[in-house]
Design a protein around this motif. Structure first.
Motif, PDB file in Angstrom:
ATOM      1  N   SER A   1      61.467  -4.171  10.226  1.00 49.61           N
ATOM      2  CA  SER A   1      60.145  -4.305   9.634  1.00 49.61           C
ATOM      3  C   SER A   1      59.853  -5.762   9.330  1.00 49.61           C
ATOM      4  O   SER A   1      60.754  -6.537   9.004  1.00 49.61           O
ATOM      5  CB  SER A   1      60.039  -3.495   8.341  1.00 49.61           C
ATOM      6  OG  SER A   1      60.206  -2.117   8.582  1.00 49.61           O
TER       7      SER A   1
ATOM      8  N   ALA B   1      56.951  -7.484   6.973  1.00 52.75           N
ATOM      9  CA  ALA B   1      55.832  -7.303   6.051  1.00 52.75           C
ATOM     10  C   ALA B   1      55.087  -8.617   5.881  1.00 52.75           C
ATOM     11  O   ALA B   1      55.673  -9.619   5.465  1.00 52.75           O
ATOM     12  CB  ALA B   1      56.341  -6.794   4.706  1.00 52.75           C
TER      13      ALA B   1
ATOM     14  N   SER C   1      51.877 -11.101   4.472  1.00 56.53           N
ATOM     15  CA  SER C   1      50.956 -11.331   3.373  1.00 56.53           C
ATOM     16  C   SER C   1      50.373 -12.731   3.494  1.00 56.53           C
ATOM     17  O   SER C   1      50.922 -13.596   4.174  1.00 56.53           O
ATOM     18  CB  SER C   1      51.646 -11.154   2.016  1.00 56.53           C
ATOM     19  OG  SER C   1      52.699 -12.084   1.849  1.00 56.53           O
TER      20      SER C   1
ATOM     21  N   ARG D   1      52.585  -1.705  15.022  1.00 62.73           N
ATOM     22  CA  ARG D   1      52.116  -2.289  13.778  1.00 62.73           C
ATOM     23  C   ARG D   1      51.302  -1.265  13.007  1.00 62.73           C
ATOM     24  O   ARG D   1      50.697  -0.352  13.587  1.00 62.73           O
ATOM     25  CB  ARG D   1      51.293  -3.556  14.034  1.00 62.73           C
ATOM     26  CG  ARG D   1      49.948  -3.310  14.707  1.00 62.73           C
ATOM     27  CD  ARG D   1      49.337  -4.605  15.242  1.00 62.73           C
ATOM     28  NE  ARG D   1      49.122  -5.582  14.203  1.00 62.73           N
ATOM     29  CZ  ARG D   1      48.899  -6.884  14.415  1.00 62.73           C
ATOM     30  NH1 ARG D   1      48.895  -7.350  15.661  1.00 62.73           N
ATOM     31  NH2 ARG D   1      48.705  -7.704  13.396  1.00 62.73           N
ATOM     32  N   ASP D   2      51.279  -1.428  11.689  1.00 63.09           N
ATOM     33  CA  ASP D   2      50.436  -0.649  10.803  1.00 63.09           C
ATOM     34  C   ASP D   2      49.575  -1.652  10.045  1.00 63.09           C
ATOM     35  O   ASP D   2      50.029  -2.255   9.073  1.00 63.09           O
ATOM     36  CB  ASP D   2      51.270   0.198   9.856  1.00 63.09           C
ATOM     37  CG  ASP D   2      50.434   1.144   9.014  1.00 63.09           C
ATOM     38  OD1 ASP D   2      49.229   0.901   8.843  1.00 63.09           O
ATOM     39  OD2 ASP D   2      50.996   2.139   8.516  1.00 63.09           O
ATOM     40  N   ASN D   3      48.351  -1.841  10.500  1.00 56.90           N
ATOM     41  CA  ASN D   3      47.498  -2.861   9.893  1.00 56.90           C
ATOM     42  C   ASN D   3      47.118  -2.520   8.454  1.00 56.90           C
ATOM     43  O   ASN D   3      46.900  -3.425   7.645  1.00 56.90           O
ATOM     44  CB  ASN D   3      46.246  -3.070  10.737  1.00 56.90           C
ATOM     45  CG  ASN D   3      46.541  -3.776  12.045  1.00 56.90           C
ATOM     46  OD1 ASN D   3      47.568  -4.428  12.198  1.00 56.90           O
ATOM     47  ND2 ASN D   3      45.632  -3.640  12.998  1.00 56.90           N
ATOM     48  N   ALA D   4      47.018  -1.228   8.123  1.00 57.72           N
ATOM     49  CA  ALA D   4      46.721  -0.833   6.757  1.00 57.72           C
ATOM     50  C   ALA D   4      47.829  -1.238   5.797  1.00 57.72           C
ATOM     51  O   ALA D   4      47.576  -1.480   4.617  1.00 57.72           O
ATOM     52  CB  ALA D   4      46.479   0.667   6.678  1.00 57.72           C
ATOM     53  N   GLU D   5      49.070  -1.296   6.291  1.00 57.98           N
ATOM     54  CA  GLU D   5      50.215  -1.696   5.485  1.00 57.98           C
ATOM     55  C   GLU D   5      50.645  -3.131   5.740  1.00 57.98           C
ATOM     56  O   GLU D   5      51.621  -3.588   5.141  1.00 57.98           O
ATOM     57  CB  GLU D   5      51.390  -0.760   5.744  1.00 57.98           C
ATOM     58  CG  GLU D   5      51.135   0.684   5.352  1.00 57.98           C
ATOM     59  CD  GLU D   5      50.968   0.864   3.859  1.00 57.98           C
ATOM     60  OE1 GLU D   5      51.573   0.074   3.089  1.00 57.98           O
ATOM     61  OE2 GLU D   5      50.236   1.778   3.438  1.00 57.98           O
ATOM     62  N   ASN D   6      49.942  -3.837   6.600  1.00 59.97           N
ATOM     63  CA  ASN D   6      50.259  -5.233   6.929  1.00 59.97           C
ATOM     64  C   ASN D   6      51.711  -5.386   7.384  1.00 59.97           C
ATOM     65  O   ASN D   6      52.407  -6.321   6.975  1.00 59.97           O
ATOM     66  CB  ASN D   6      49.990  -6.152   5.735  1.00 59.97           C
ATOM     67  CG  ASN D   6      48.521  -6.334   5.441  1.00 59.97           C
ATOM     68  OD1 ASN D   6      47.659  -5.955   6.238  1.00 59.97           O
ATOM     69  ND2 ASN D   6      48.219  -6.919   4.299  1.00 59.97           N
ATOM     70  N   THR D   7      52.150  -4.480   8.231  1.00 58.98           N
ATOM     71  CA  THR D   7      53.548  -4.467   8.636  1.00 58.98           C
ATOM     72  C   THR D   7      53.683  -4.344  10.146  1.00 58.98           C
ATOM     73  O   THR D   7      53.008  -3.520  10.776  1.00 58.98           O
ATOM     74  CB  THR D   7      54.309  -3.328   7.952  1.00 58.98           C
ATOM     75  OG1 THR D   7      54.189  -3.464   6.534  1.00 58.98           O
ATOM     76  CG2 THR D   7      55.778  -3.370   8.324  1.00 58.98           C
TER      77      THR D   7
ATOM     78  N   TYR E   1      56.550  -3.665  13.232  1.00 60.00           N
ATOM     79  CA  TYR E   1      57.819  -2.968  13.426  1.00 60.00           C
ATOM     80  C   TYR E   1      58.398  -3.263  14.802  1.00 60.00           C
ATOM     81  O   TYR E   1      57.676  -3.551  15.761  1.00 60.00           O
ATOM     82  CB  TYR E   1      57.639  -1.452  13.311  1.00 60.00           C
ATOM     83  CG  TYR E   1      57.093  -0.984  11.987  1.00 60.00           C
ATOM     84  CD1 TYR E   1      57.925  -0.839  10.892  1.00 60.00           C
ATOM     85  CD2 TYR E   1      55.745  -0.686  11.843  1.00 60.00           C
ATOM     86  CE1 TYR E   1      57.429  -0.406   9.679  1.00 60.00           C
ATOM     87  CE2 TYR E   1      55.239  -0.256  10.634  1.00 60.00           C
ATOM     88  CZ  TYR E   1      56.089  -0.116   9.550  1.00 60.00           C
ATOM     89  OH  TYR E   1      55.589   0.310   8.348  1.00 60.00           O
TER      90      TYR E   1
END
Length: 117
Positions: free
Chosen positions: A21, A23, A25, A70-76, A78
Motif C-alpha cells: 500500500s 497512502a 496525502s 488505486r482507490d482514489n476515495a482513500e488516496n491509496t 496498491y
C-alpha cells in the motif's frame, strides 16, 4: 506537504502473495499517475508498474503476477504481488508521476519484500 507512506512488505515464501500500500496525502491524488519501482541490494532501481488515466503498465518480469490498482476515495495506491519469486526480493517504492513523461517528483520511503524459503 506531499507524503507517500508505504506499508505491506514482509517475508514470504516462494509462490506466496503480498499486497503493498502507498497512502498519499498533501495533493489531489486522483489527478496524478502513480508508479511502483523496486531495488534489489546492490542494484539500481527497476521500474515495475504504472497506473495512469485508468491504464496499467507492467515490466515483463512481473507481468501476469502483479496487479497495480488505486482507490482514489482513500488516496491509496496498491500493488498486489502474487506467485512471488526470490528474484522479487528488494525494497519497493511508490512514486508520483511528474507533469512530464519520465519524471517522478515524490517518492515513498520504501518497504522491504523478502521472498525466501
Amino acid at each position: 506537504e506531499v507524503q507517500l507512506g508505504q506499508s505491506g512488505g514482509g517475508l514470504v515464501q516462494p509462490g506466496g502473495s503480498l499486497r503493498l500500500s502507498c497512502a498519499a496525502s498533501g495533493f489531489t491524488f486522483g489527478s496524478y499517475g502513480m508508479t511502483w519501482f523496486r531495488q534489489a541490494p546492490g542494484k539500481g532501481p527497476e521500474w515495475v508498474s504504472m497506473l495512469h488515466n485508468d491504464n496499467t503498465y507492467y515490466a515483463d518480469s512481473v507481468k501476469g503476477r502483479f496487479t497495480i490498482s488505486r482507490d482514489n476515495a482513500e488516496n491509496t495506491l496498491y500493488l498486489q504481488l502474487n506467485n512471488l519469486k526470490p528474484d522479487d526480493t528488494g525494497v519497493y517504492y511508490c512514486a508520483r508521476n511528474g507533469d512530464g513523461y519520465g519524471a517522478y517528483d515524490y517518492w515513498g520511503q520504501g518497504t522491504q519484500v523478502t521472498v525466501s524459503s
